[in-house]
Design an enzyme around this catalytic site. Structure first.
Site, short mmCIF file in Angstrom:
data_model
loop_
_atom_site.label_atom_id
_atom_site.label_comp_id
_atom_site.label_asym_id
_atom_site.label_seq_id
_atom_site.Cartn_x
_atom_site.Cartn_y
_atom_site.Cartn_z
N ASN A 7 0.88 -1.16 0.00
CA ASN A 7 0.00 0.00 0.00
C ASN A 7 0.92 1.22 0.00
OD1 ASN A 7 -1.86 1.97 0.40
ND2 ASN A 7 -2.86 1.01 2.16
N ARG A 95 -2.52 -2.07 -3.58
CA ARG A 95 -3.79 -1.40 -3.36
C ARG A 95 -3.79 -0.15 -4.24
NH1 ARG A 95 -5.91 2.29 1.56
NH2 ARG A 95 -8.04 2.41 0.78
N HIS A 184 -13.59 1.63 -0.18
CA HIS A 184 -13.56 0.49 0.77
C HIS A 184 -14.08 -0.79 0.14
CE1 HIS A 184 -14.09 3.64 4.20
NE2 HIS A 184 -12.81 3.29 4.14
N ARG A 245 -13.53 13.59 8.68
CA ARG A 245 -14.28 14.02 7.49
C ARG A 245 -15.73 14.30 7.86
NH1 ARG A 245 -12.62 9.05 3.92
NH2 ARG A 245 -10.52 8.96 4.77
N GLU A 385 -8.21 -6.18 4.60
CA GLU A 385 -8.10 -5.73 3.21
C GLU A 385 -6.85 -6.27 2.53
OE1 GLU A 385 -9.25 -1.84 4.93
OE2 GLU A 385 -10.04 -1.44 2.94
#
Ligand code: ADP
Length: 402
Positions: A7, A95, A184, A245, A385
């Site tokens: 990642n 990713r 996601h 956020r 993930e």
């Protein structure tokens, strides 16, 4: 077969090295670590094997290529490494945040794929370019290494236009590609399929709402094995309240702030992405801190937690409505997996849908937390993930070898 999952961010790279142990989805973690502060003073790389101390090394890492070199050196170190040589590695899974409309599944990387990821950078300017730097670095160092791209957006490409189009002049979509994409995806897809397996029902026959509640958070509606709607949009700012956020806003608010407070786009963007959410409302971005304040009766934390829960309830209600029912609700990620209070509060409004919680199972973070006889099953599933990326990369590389 050993697969390295990468990642790659703008100044850091995280990795996990897996060994496949039989089935396409069964992997052992051999090592994990990263490179930190790439291009900044004080850079370092580290490697941690499951049963040993972390190995940490400070060195200069001017760019992603030197960082990847240092990671590979650490992994192949004769004393402390886990690979005999790089030929031990079957491939690398990356990713990639934004695949736009070009990718509906994970793919083997080649020049055309890299070009498409580059083209989609306009949709994820903070993420795709650093993802590409990781891909490019591996390619320059080891051109023959098979590499696979796994996209956060891919699974949501099954959404129908009524879910992904915004009420803007049509050319905003046709020319500028402004639409809902969702994120996601690896997590939502993994936990939805795992829930179906747990319930011993075909994924394709279920209506499932997945709630990925981490620092960032989103909900997805799966009908018939496909994502039919998701709460994030063109960007990961949309949807539920998050750590920093804002989540959904009246769309005119940013413009109003710019017009009336004289702030520029960058400042308003920072306000919505980095200074909003739980942090903006109560001064704490981490749910553990918000919960501590909630327990102590701090008004700001109580209010922020209520708004967080309310924003999730609204999406569950909406998705049950658009799917004309729901068979299972799944909670995952840091908050979804670890905070019984939030699951309980979110679900207390859904008795009318047939949701009944087993409080003891919920308090113990068990996999099935709905009560016997609950019409809607509720599950807590640990997301992973990186393992999904490893599994996709493994399947694609194995197929290529045949
Ligand atoms: P991301 O991958 O988006 O950074 P995570 O899935 O790791 O996020 O989730 C991070 C969030 O989960 C944080 O708000 C953190 O406080 C919360 N969290 C993790 N573990 C716990 C726990 N045991 N109790 C309460 N909150 C937790």
């Amino acid at each position: 077969m050993k697969i390295l999952v990468i990642n790659s961010g703008s100044s850091s790279i995280k990795y996990k090295l897996y060994q496949s142990i039989g089935g396409d989805h069964d992997f052992n973690l051999l090592a994990q670590g990263g490179a930190d502060r790439i291009g900044i003073a004080g850079a370092s790389v580290d490697c941690k094997k499951p049963d040993s101390e972390k190995v940490h090394q400070y060195l200069e890492l001017p760019d992603h290529k030197t960082a990847i070199t240092a990671i590979f050196q650490m992994l192949t170190d004769p004393e402390k490494g886990v690979l005999k040589s790089l030929s031990d590695l079957a491939g690398v899974g990356h990713r990639v945040v934004h695949g736009g409309e070009d990718f509906t599944a994970s793919v083997l990387l080649n020049g055309d794929v890299v070009e498409s990821i580059r083209k989609n950078s306009v949709l994820a300017p903070l993420h795709n370019p650093p993802n590409l730097m990781g891909i490019q670095a591996v390619y320059e160092l080891y051109p023959d290494m098979p590499q696979v791209a796994v996209f956060d957006t891919a699974i949501h490409q099954t959404m129908p236009p009524k879910a992904y189009l915004y009420g803007l002049p049509k050319e905003q979509y046709t020319v500028h590609k402004i639409r809902r994409y969702g994120f996601h995806g690896t997590s939502h897809g993994y936990v939805a399929k795992a829930a179906a397996k747990e319930l011993k029902r075909p994924f394709e026959k279920l209506k499932i709402i997945t709630c990925h509640l981490g620092n960032g958070g989103s909900l997805t509606a799966f009908d018939g094995g496909k994502s039919v709607d998701t709460s994030m949009g063109l960007t990961p700012l949309a949807g539920i309240l998050m750590g920093t956020r804002s989540g959904d806003l009246d769309p005119y608010i940013p413009l109003h702030i710019m017009e009336t407070q004289g702030l520029g786009a960058e400042q308003v963007s920072a306000m919505m992405n980095k200074q909003g959410g739980l942090l903006g409302l109560c001064g704490k971005r981490d749910m553990r801190d918000v919960l501590e304040g909630y327990e102590k009766g701090y008004e700001g934390c109580i209010e922020a937690l209520e708004i967080f829960v309310y924003s999730i309830q609204k999406y569950i209600g909406a998705y049950a409505a658009v799917m004309n029912g729901v068979d299972a609700i799944v909670f995952t990620a840091g908050i979804g997996e670890n905070v019984p209070l939030i699951r309980e509060k979110v679900l207390e409004n859904f008795g009318y849908l047939g949701v009944k919680i087993n409080k003891r199972s919920n308090a113990a973070n068990k996999t099935l937390i709905s009560a016997k006889g609950s019409k809607v099953k509720v599950l807590v599933i640990h997301t992973d993930e990186e393992k999904v990326i490893a599994s996709d990369a493994f399947a694609i590389i194995k197929a290529k070898k045949k």
